[in-house]
Design a protein around this motif. Sequence first.
Motif, PDB file in Angstrom:
ATOM      1  N   ALA A 125       0.821  -1.207   0.000  1.00 13.30           N
ATOM      2  CA  ALA A 125       0.000   0.000   0.000  1.00 13.30           C
ATOM      3  C   ALA A 125       0.860   1.265   0.000  1.00 13.30           C
ATOM      4  N   ILE A 126       1.952   1.228   0.768  1.00 15.04           N
ATOM      5  CA  ILE A 126       2.838   2.393   0.839  1.00 15.04           C
ATOM      6  C   ILE A 126       3.508   2.663  -0.504  1.00 15.04           C
ATOM      7  N   LEU A 127       3.883   1.591  -1.215  1.00 14.90           N
ATOM      8  CA  LEU A 127       4.460   1.771  -2.548  1.00 14.90           C
ATOM      9  C   LEU A 127       3.474   2.466  -3.476  1.00 14.90           C
ATOM     10  N   SER A 128       2.198   2.086  -3.367  1.00 14.57           N
ATOM     11  CA  SER A 128       1.177   2.728  -4.203  1.00 14.57           C
ATOM     12  C   SER A 128       1.016   4.198  -3.831  1.00 14.57           C
ATOM     13  N   LEU A 129       1.077   4.497  -2.531  1.00 14.58           N
ATOM     14  CA  LEU A 129       1.002   5.898  -2.104  1.00 14.58           C
ATOM     15  C   LEU A 129       2.220   6.686  -2.546  1.00 14.58           C
ATOM     16  N   GLY A 130       3.359   5.983  -2.705  1.00 12.94           N
ATOM     17  CA  GLY A 130       4.565   6.647  -3.189  1.00 12.94           C
ATOM     18  C   GLY A 130       4.398   7.227  -4.578  1.00 12.94           C
ATOM     19  N   VAL A 131       3.480   6.646  -5.352  1.00 14.27           N
ATOM     20  CA  VAL A 131       3.210   7.169  -6.694  1.00 14.27           C
ATOM     21  C   VAL A 131       2.665   8.588  -6.604  1.00 14.27           C
ATOM     22  N   VAL A 132       1.908   8.871  -5.538  1.00 14.79           N
ATOM     23  CA  VAL A 132       1.354  10.210  -5.354  1.00 14.79           C
ATOM     24  C   VAL A 132       2.476  11.238  -5.225  1.00 14.79           C
ATOM     25  N   LEU A 133       3.548  10.876  -4.502  1.00 14.89           N
ATOM     26  CA  LEU A 133       4.674  11.802  -4.341  1.00 14.89           C
ATOM     27  C   LEU A 133       5.330  12.113  -5.670  1.00 14.89           C
ATOM     28  N   VAL A 134       5.451  11.075  -6.518  1.00 19.29           N
ATOM     29  CA  VAL A 134       6.034  11.276  -7.849  1.00 19.29           C
ATOM     30  C   VAL A 134       5.155  12.203  -8.689  1.00 19.29           C
ATOM     31  N   ALA A 135       3.838  12.034  -8.535  1.00 13.73           N
ATOM     32  CA  ALA A 135       2.897  12.807  -9.353  1.00 13.73           C
ATOM     33  C   ALA A 135       2.490  14.125  -8.702  1.00 13.73           C
ATOM     34  N   LEU A 136       3.051  14.436  -7.528  1.00 10.38           N
ATOM     35  CA  LEU A 136       2.627  15.618  -6.773  1.00 10.38           C
ATOM     36  C   LEU A 136       2.692  16.932  -7.561  1.00 10.38           C
ATOM     37  N   ILE A 140      -0.625  19.291  -7.965  1.00 13.71           N
ATOM     38  CA  ILE A 140      -0.668  20.687  -7.511  1.00 13.71           C
ATOM     39  C   ILE A 140      -1.071  21.617  -8.651  1.00 13.71           C
ATOM     40  N   SER A 141      -0.559  21.350  -9.849  1.00  9.49           N
ATOM     41  CA  SER A 141      -0.854  22.224 -10.988  1.00  9.49           C
ATOM     42  C   SER A 141      -2.329  22.182 -11.386  1.00  9.49           C
ATOM     43  N   ILE A 146      -9.504  20.847  -9.750  1.00 11.01           N
ATOM     44  CA  ILE A 146     -10.105  19.687  -9.085  1.00 11.01           C
ATOM     45  C   ILE A 146     -10.960  20.111  -7.897  1.00 11.01           C
ATOM     46  N   SER A 147     -10.485  21.075  -7.118  1.00 13.36           N
ATOM     47  CA  SER A 147     -11.162  21.447  -5.872  1.00 13.36           C
ATOM     48  C   SER A 147     -12.446  22.225  -6.102  1.00 13.36           C
ATOM     49  N   THR A 148     -12.774  22.546  -7.347  1.00 19.35           N
ATOM     50  CA  THR A 148     -14.013  23.267  -7.620  1.00 19.35           C
ATOM     51  C   THR A 148     -15.231  22.346  -7.618  1.00 19.35           C
ATOM     52  N   THR A 149     -15.030  21.033  -7.705  1.00 18.78           N
ATOM     53  CA  THR A 149     -16.160  20.103  -7.719  1.00 18.78           C
ATOM     54  C   THR A 149     -16.560  19.768  -6.285  1.00 18.78           C
ATOM     55  N   GLN A 150     -17.841  19.936  -5.959  1.00 23.35           N
ATOM     56  CA  GLN A 150     -18.325  19.811  -4.588  1.00 23.35           C
ATOM     57  C   GLN A 150     -18.180  18.396  -4.034  1.00 23.35           C
ATOM     58  N   ILE A 151     -18.488  17.374  -4.862  1.00 23.46           N
ATOM     59  CA  ILE A 151     -18.389  15.993  -4.383  1.00 23.46           C
ATOM     60  C   ILE A 151     -16.955  15.660  -3.995  1.00 23.46           C
ATOM     61  N   VAL A 152     -16.004  16.064  -4.849  1.00 22.91           N
ATOM     62  CA  VAL A 152     -14.602  15.775  -4.578  1.00 22.91           C
ATOM     63  C   VAL A 152     -14.130  16.525  -3.332  1.00 22.91           C
ATOM     64  N   LYS A 153     -14.589  17.749  -3.146  1.00 29.45           N
ATOM     65  CA  LYS A 153     -14.206  18.508  -1.958  1.00 29.45           C
ATOM     66  C   LYS A 153     -14.707  17.809  -0.691  1.00 29.45           C
ATOM     67  N   ALA A 154     -15.923  17.286  -0.749  1.00 32.12           N
ATOM     68  CA  ALA A 154     -16.469  16.576   0.408  1.00 32.12           C
ATOM     69  C   ALA A 154     -15.647  15.323   0.720  1.00 32.12           C
ATOM     70  N   ILE A 155     -15.263  14.577  -0.336  1.00 29.68           N
ATOM     71  CA  ILE A 155     -14.455  13.374  -0.138  1.00 29.68           C
ATOM     72  C   ILE A 155     -13.083  13.744   0.414  1.00 29.68           C
ATOM     73  N   LEU A 156     -12.502  14.834  -0.086  1.00 28.43           N
ATOM     74  CA  LEU A 156     -11.188  15.284   0.389  1.00 28.43           C
ATOM     75  C   LEU A 156     -11.233  15.598   1.888  1.00 28.43           C
ATOM     76  N   ASN A 157     -12.265  16.304   2.325  1.00 31.56           N
ATOM     77  CA  ASN A 157     -12.384  16.649   3.741  1.00 31.56           C
ATOM     78  C   ASN A 157     -12.525  15.405   4.599  1.00 31.56           C
ATOM     79  N   TYR A 158     -13.322  14.450   4.119  1.00 36.17           N
ATOM     80  CA  TYR A 158     -13.525  13.195   4.861  1.00 36.17           C
ATOM     81  C   TYR A 158     -12.220  12.413   4.970  1.00 36.17           C
TER      82      TYR A 158
END
Length: 348
Positions: A125-136, A140-141, A146-158
């Motif tokens: 699982a940690i290796l898979s999360l490491g992909v996020v660091l590579v794609a960070l 960010i760009s 992405i944060s303009t969509t309400q459903i995604v914002k709710a999931i992010l907060n959760y």
Amino acid sequence: MEKKDIIRGLRVFLIITVVAIVVVLLLTVDKETYSALGKIAPLFLFVTLFLALVHLYFDFLRLQVLSWALGKFISLKSSIEFTLGGLFLGAITPFQSGGIPFQVYVLKREGFSIGEGTAILLFRAILSLGVVLVALPGIISYYHIISTTQIVKAILNYLFFFYLIAIGFLLLVLFRTENVRKGLHRFGDFLRKKRVIKGCGLKRFVDRILDEVISFKKSWLLFFNKGKWKTLLSFIITLLSMGVYFLIAPSLLYGLGIQVPVMKAVILQLVLTYLLVFVPTPGASGVAELGGFSLFSLICPKELLGIYVLLWRFFTFYISVILGSFVLVRMIGFEKVKVATERDEDEK
């Protein structure tokens, strides 16, 4: 997990999934949809299927390399059973948790202790999360979009609070194992005094689990000691696996005749994939379809959005669940599922 539990979980998964898909299709399909479907490029659909299968193969290979890092090398057959069987059981249980006991069972059958099996699962699982660091940088760009969509914002907060609690508890168990043991023993004594529980079953259970945590920590060190080059290889395979997986979104869009920036489609799929990891519904059903509807509306025209979300879920998830059901039944049969998933829990 008994046969009736599997059937009940599968029924819940299917009901939520079908309702979500119907809602998405009703919101998007119109007369323009039928003319837009005439632009489908079958070649890209075959490419999308190929990408989905290559991703699965890399996932099988990654597990083999991780087991190799601990001094053993499981067969491709066992790796397929571990991955696809776990995906199917995860799809029909809340938080996709049902596959974990089964996967530990498969690894134990291959000669790993529970602690070693848990180490492989967590490190995978940690290796898979490491992909996020590579794609960070890419995330960010595109974050302002992405944060303009309400459903995604709710999931992010959760997920922010869920990840925070989960990581905090994990660190506590890993680095303060004996303190956690004493605390849980005291909690068990309190429950016995209040007559909530009887006997010392909880104490034995806690001791067994935390003994396996110690075994887990010893196994964890092997990943960075004797198995460090194999661990690095497993991360490279993870990058390849997830890279191929995230190309499914742009490939499918091109298959539907939609020209989009490849990197934008890749980043959107990456973000949605990691948002769905700890969604409580079985297989993230419902949330995945509605989240995909919200997020992919940024790159897919409305008349094709419902069709796209349905196909995207098929290639990224449903196909693995279908294959996993065949693998699981072929491997142990419904009547033996209870043995495979509960034997490990009994031994704890």
